[in-house]
Design a protein around this motif. Structure first.
Motif, short mmCIF file in Angstrom:
data_model
loop_
_atom_site.label_atom_id
_atom_site.label_comp_id
_atom_site.label_asym_id
_atom_site.label_seq_id
_atom_site.Cartn_x
_atom_site.Cartn_y
_atom_site.Cartn_z
N GLY A 57 13.39 -6.19 11.58
CA GLY A 57 13.66 -6.00 10.16
C GLY A 57 12.44 -6.19 9.28
O GLY A 57 12.58 -6.59 8.13
N GLY A 58 11.24 -5.92 9.81
CA GLY A 58 10.02 -6.10 9.03
C GLY A 58 9.76 -4.93 8.10
O GLY A 58 10.63 -4.11 7.81
N LYS A 59 8.52 -4.87 7.62
CA LYS A 59 8.17 -3.88 6.60
C LYS A 59 6.96 -3.07 7.03
O LYS A 59 6.04 -3.58 7.66
N VAL A 60 6.97 -1.79 6.64
CA VAL A 60 5.85 -0.88 6.87
C VAL A 60 5.43 -0.30 5.53
O VAL A 60 6.26 0.23 4.79
N ALA A 61 4.14 -0.43 5.19
CA ALA A 61 3.59 0.20 3.98
C ALA A 61 3.03 1.55 4.41
O ALA A 61 2.03 1.62 5.14
N PHE A 62 3.65 2.62 3.93
CA PHE A 62 3.40 3.97 4.45
C PHE A 62 3.02 4.91 3.31
O PHE A 62 3.77 5.05 2.34
N GLY A 63 1.86 5.54 3.43
CA GLY A 63 1.41 6.49 2.43
C GLY A 63 1.51 7.91 2.95
O GLY A 63 1.40 8.16 4.15
N PHE A 64 1.69 8.87 2.02
CA PHE A 64 1.81 10.27 2.43
C PHE A 64 1.51 11.17 1.24
O PHE A 64 1.54 10.75 0.08
N LEU A 65 1.22 12.42 1.55
CA LEU A 65 0.91 13.40 0.52
C LEU A 65 2.16 13.79 -0.26
O LEU A 65 3.28 13.77 0.27
N HIS A 66 1.96 14.19 -1.52
CA HIS A 66 3.10 14.60 -2.36
C HIS A 66 3.91 15.71 -1.70
O HIS A 66 5.15 15.73 -1.80
N THR A 67 3.24 16.65 -1.03
CA THR A 67 3.94 17.79 -0.45
C THR A 67 4.86 17.41 0.70
O THR A 67 5.65 18.23 1.15
N MET A 68 4.75 16.16 1.18
CA MET A 68 5.59 15.71 2.28
C MET A 68 6.74 14.83 1.81
O MET A 68 7.52 14.34 2.62
N THR B 91 7.68 0.36 2.31
CA THR B 91 7.07 0.54 1.01
C THR B 91 6.38 1.90 1.05
O THR B 91 5.49 2.13 1.88
N LEU B 92 6.82 2.83 0.21
CA LEU B 92 6.36 4.21 0.26
C LEU B 92 5.42 4.50 -0.89
O LEU B 92 5.70 4.16 -2.04
N VAL B 93 4.29 5.13 -0.57
CA VAL B 93 3.27 5.45 -1.58
C VAL B 93 2.92 6.93 -1.44
O VAL B 93 2.47 7.37 -0.38
N LEU C 181 -5.71 2.33 2.10
CA LEU C 181 -5.70 1.91 3.49
C LEU C 181 -6.83 0.90 3.72
O LEU C 181 -6.62 -0.16 4.33
N ARG C 182 -8.02 1.20 3.22
CA ARG C 182 -9.16 0.30 3.39
C ARG C 182 -8.97 -1.01 2.65
O ARG C 182 -9.48 -2.04 3.06
N ALA C 183 -8.23 -0.97 1.55
CA ALA C 183 -7.98 -2.18 0.77
C ALA C 183 -6.87 -3.04 1.37
O ALA C 183 -6.59 -4.13 0.86
N GLY C 184 -6.25 -2.57 2.45
CA GLY C 184 -5.18 -3.34 3.08
C GLY C 184 -3.83 -3.17 2.42
O GLY C 184 -2.88 -3.89 2.74
N GLU C 185 -3.70 -2.19 1.51
CA GLU C 185 -2.44 -1.98 0.81
C GLU C 185 -1.48 -1.08 1.59
O GLU C 185 -0.29 -1.03 1.29
N LEU C 186 -2.01 -0.34 2.57
CA LEU C 186 -1.19 0.54 3.40
C LEU C 186 -1.44 0.21 4.86
O LEU C 186 -2.55 -0.16 5.25
#
Length: 317
Positions: free
Chosen positions: A112-123, A145-147, A158-163
């Motif tokens: 039940g943990g968390k994943v910070a996941f980023g993706f392009l607007h088109t997706m 957490t979706l970005v 990603l480099r900042a540790g936010e994703l």
């Protein structure tokens, strides 16, 4: 011979604060335990440390603070007024630490943990919701957490540790990142439905050399791909409008303000016709990236494995 004694080095305010944190932090839980029991022996038993160690720690704490925190009578102690004030702050601080520890433990929980996941607007409208739905069949309690952002901005986060992970295009090539190609997506030349080319199904991109283009802003991956494909076709696109989101560009095309190279829409848009580009090969590669050497929590590792298992079957065409 008389020796002159040097005065102690004076710390800057920031150095002093850092030094005090290092001195005090290991002793705060000891202090709270002694204050709670008002008895060194019982506190030592609860904390699992030798009584002598605990007694020395309290003496050193008072010396470092320059304040008497306890009045002592044998092994029984009671808080001074300064000790009571200090205890209130210590309990708040320890409570914050405990809540922070619980939070990071919860985020790392395999089930039940968390994943910070980023993706392009088109997706965002189709691809990512379907991925998460499929993943949660076997991991129903994992939270996300979706970005949504453009590629370069996601890489910085990603480099900042936010994703933890991001889906991006083009697939990045950088020494501090690990990236894996997952799929490719065909790009189409989108024209208004009353355009001179609207009756066609296929087109060579060079045939659009005289057209006005609407594109994403510089810095977006799809803009770089558009510029590169047009250059390969022998021209530089004449850009009338720049935007931040592909569906906005489709709206501009429908309004007759230009043509655009875009991935297929989640839902067909009225007012436009989408032509297959036969030359050059108009695709964008999509991959997943993460920070090299960054340890994965169990839910992040599980989602990464899931994404890699979808290689070649990630995107609609």
């Amino acid at each position: 011979m008389v020796h002159e004694r040097s005065s102690p080095a004076r710390l800057s305010p920031s150095s002093y604060e850092e030094d005090m944190r290092l001195l005090l932090a290991p002793r705060l839980a000891y202090f709270a335990g002694v204050a709670r029991h008002e008895h060194v022996t019982r506190a030592a038993q609860e904390l699992g440390v030798p009584q002598s160690t605990l007694s020395r720690a309290m003496v050193r704490l008072e010396q470092d603070l320059g304040v008497a925190l306890f009045t002592r009578k044998g092994r029984t102690v009671s808080l001074t007024a300064a000790g009571r004030d200090f205890l209130a702050s210590v309990e708040r601080a320890l409570g914050e630490v405990e809540r922070a520890a619980e939070s990071v433990r919860a985020d790392a929980d395999p089930s039940g943990g968390k994943v910070a996941f980023g993706f392009l607007h088109t997706m965002g409208s189709e691809t990512v919701p379907e991925l998460i739905r499929a993943f949660r069949v076997d991991h129903p309690r994992v939270r996300f957490t979706l970005v949504q952002n453009y590629g370069e901005a996601m890489i910085e986060r990603l480099r900042a540790g936010e994703l933890d992970l991001c889906l991006t295009s083009p697939v990045p090539d950088a020494p501090d990142l690990v990236a894996r190609r997952l799929d490719e997506q065909r790009l189409r030349l989108v024209v208004p439905d009353d355009h001179r080319l609207a009756g066609r199904k296929r087109i060579r991109l060079a045939e659009a050399a005289d057209e006005t283009f609407v594109t994403l802003e510089p810095g977006y991956g799809l803009r770089r791909i558009t510029d590169a494909l047009c250059a390969e076709a022998g021209f530089s696109p004449r850009v009338a409008f720049e935007g931040e989101e592909a569906e906005t560009l489709r709206g501009l095309v429908a309004a007759g303000l230009g043509v655009a190279l875009l991935p297929p829409p989640a839902v067909p848009r009225p007012g436009v016709v989408e032509l297959t580009v036969t030359a050059p090969r108009a695709i964008r590669e999509v991959g997943v990236a993460w920070l090299d050497g960054h340890p994965d929590t169990p839910p992040v590792a599980a989602f990464k494995k899931f994404l890699l298992s979808r290689r070649g079957n990630l995107l609609p065409d």
